[in-house]
Design an enzyme around this catalytic site. Structure first.
Site, mmCIF file in Angstrom:
data_model
loop_
_atom_site.group_PDB
_atom_site.id
_atom_site.type_symbol
_atom_site.label_atom_id
_atom_site.label_comp_id
_atom_site.label_asym_id
_atom_site.label_seq_id
_atom_site.Cartn_x
_atom_site.Cartn_y
_atom_site.Cartn_z
ATOM 1 N N LYS A 32 0.864 -1.187 0.000
ATOM 2 C CA LYS A 32 0.000 0.000 0.000
ATOM 3 C C LYS A 32 0.894 1.228 0.000
ATOM 4 C CE LYS A 32 -2.367 1.797 3.615
ATOM 5 N NZ LYS A 32 -2.172 3.262 3.599
ATOM 6 N N ASP A 59 -3.308 4.374 -1.984
ATOM 7 C CA ASP A 59 -4.245 4.845 -0.948
ATOM 8 C C ASP A 59 -4.181 6.368 -0.833
ATOM 9 O OD1 ASP A 59 -5.857 5.022 1.341
ATOM 10 O OD2 ASP A 59 -4.252 4.415 2.694
ATOM 11 N N LYS A 61 -7.058 8.274 -1.059
ATOM 12 C CA LYS A 61 -8.331 8.692 -0.437
ATOM 13 C C LYS A 61 -8.881 9.971 -1.059
ATOM 14 C CE LYS A 61 -7.342 6.739 4.164
ATOM 15 N NZ LYS A 61 -5.919 6.390 4.131
ATOM 16 N N ASP A 64 -13.296 15.154 -3.271
ATOM 17 C CA ASP A 64 -13.448 16.511 -3.809
ATOM 18 C C ASP A 64 -14.735 16.509 -4.627
ATOM 19 O OD1 ASP A 64 -12.923 19.138 -4.889
ATOM 20 O OD2 ASP A 64 -10.787 18.782 -4.588
ATOM 21 N N THR A 115 -10.351 3.966 10.551
ATOM 22 C CA THR A 115 -10.284 3.046 11.695
ATOM 23 C C THR A 115 -9.785 3.744 12.961
ATOM 24 O OG1 THR A 115 -8.265 2.279 10.627
ATOM 25 C CG2 THR A 115 -10.146 0.825 10.539
ATOM 26 N N ARG A 207 2.456 -0.561 10.822
ATOM 27 C CA ARG A 207 3.479 -0.598 11.875
ATOM 28 C C ARG A 207 3.758 -1.979 12.482
ATOM 29 N NH1 ARG A 207 0.712 4.573 14.404
ATOM 30 N NH2 ARG A 207 -0.974 3.518 13.288
HETATM 31 O O1 C5P Z 1 0.414 1.220 10.942
HETATM 32 P P1 C5P Z 1 -1.016 0.796 10.757
HETATM 33 O O2 C5P Z 1 -1.185 -0.726 10.669
HETATM 34 O O3 C5P Z 1 -1.945 1.429 11.762
HETATM 35 O O4 C5P Z 1 -1.382 1.363 9.315
HETATM 36 C C1 C5P Z 1 -2.688 1.330 8.780
HETATM 37 C C2 C5P Z 1 -2.679 1.953 7.420
HETATM 38 O O5 C5P Z 1 -4.006 1.897 6.885
HETATM 39 C C3 C5P Z 1 -2.248 3.414 7.391
HETATM 40 O O6 C5P Z 1 -1.508 3.591 6.197
HETATM 41 C C4 C5P Z 1 -3.555 4.193 7.319
HETATM 42 O O7 C5P Z 1 -3.412 5.375 6.573
HETATM 43 C C5 C5P Z 1 -4.464 3.226 6.564
HETATM 44 N N1 C5P Z 1 -5.890 3.356 6.814
HETATM 45 C C6 C5P Z 1 -6.450 3.201 8.071
HETATM 46 N N2 C5P Z 1 -7.817 3.313 8.240
HETATM 47 C C7 C5P Z 1 -8.611 3.549 7.190
HETATM 48 C C8 C5P Z 1 -8.057 3.701 5.905
HETATM 49 C C9 C5P Z 1 -6.678 3.589 5.755
HETATM 50 O O8 C5P Z 1 -5.732 2.950 9.028
HETATM 51 N N3 C5P Z 1 -9.930 3.576 7.347
#
Ligand code: C5P
Length: 229
Positions: A32, A59, A61, A64, A115, A207
């Protein structure tokens, strides 16, 4: 339906991205590429990941007016991303404009609620009174009506989305944490195995893999737990 683990490459530079990918000598994870890496390196980073044989979820997002999102999506076509996304909050017309503009062979999904958004934040900051699950289901139905292929949601909501939109409607779920790890800033989270049970098609993991002492081992653990292999 394909199921896979997507690694969120939230890195600040090309060097950090290269160093991370160099660790993966015997597999090519689905990647991603989000705002941080894209803004740091520009569109070529997507082409580079594709050139190296990775599938890419871009990603960005988009959110607009429909005309702007449609035109921006057309520009993204040449990068060859396998999945692109928009915010469902932009509305059905905006989502439909993006779907019309995107290559047919690429999936387009909509972010429902991030999330990191809690029930309290939904109510007090966004002034949305409906329960989280109803908001997600409604946004998912809007995305389906606009012709999109699926949505991004918390794994906790994947089952209700499948119920209202059908099994073929793809659920891509960030907010994944190993049972023995910290939540960071994520709120609506679960483990890879539980995400599979609830109905996620793709889990997005950042992460827990990128900040692990051994990212390759963490990736393989994630794949094993999610695909039950
Ligand atoms: O590090 P972590 O596992 O929290 O990363 C989650 C990834 O998913 C990040 O890149 C974040 O921008 C993305 N994301 C998210 N929730 C969403 C859409 C995308 O955490 N609803």
């Amino acid at each position: 339906m394909a199921k896979d683990v997507i690694v969120a490459c939230d890195f600040p530079s090309r060097e950090a991205f290269d160093a991370f990918l160099a660790l993966f000598t015997d597999c090519k994870p689905f990647l991603k590429i989000g705002m941080e890496l894209y803004y740091a390196c520009g569109p070529d980073i997507v082409k580079e990941a594709k050139r190296r044989g990775h599938k890419v979820f871009l990603d960005l997002k988009l959110h607009d007016i429909p005309n702007t999102v449609g035109k921006a999506t057309s520009v993204l076509n040449e990068l060859g991303a396998d999945i692109c996304n928009v915010h469902a909050a932009g509305g059905v017309k905006m989502m439909a404009a993006a779907r019309t503009a995107l290559r047919e062979d690429a999936l387009l999904i909509a972010v429902t609620q991030l999330t990191s958004t809690s029930a309290q934040m939904l109510k007090e900051e966004l002034l949305i009174d409906q329960p989280m699950e109803d908001v997600i289901s409604h946004y998912a139905l809007n995305a389906k009506a606009a012709g999109l292929n699926g949505i991004v949601c918390s794994p906790l909501e994947a089952a209700v989305v499948k119920k209202v939109c059908g099994e073929d409607f793809i659920t891509v779920t960030p907010g994944i944490r190993f049972a023995d790890a910290a939540a960071d800033d994520q709120v609506r989270i679960t483990t890879p195995a539980k995400a599979r049970e609830i109905g996620s098609d793709y889990i997005v993991v950042g992460r827990p893999i990128t900040a692990a002492q051994d990212p390759v081992a963490a990736y393989k653990r994630c794949v094993a737990e999610f695909l039950n292999k």
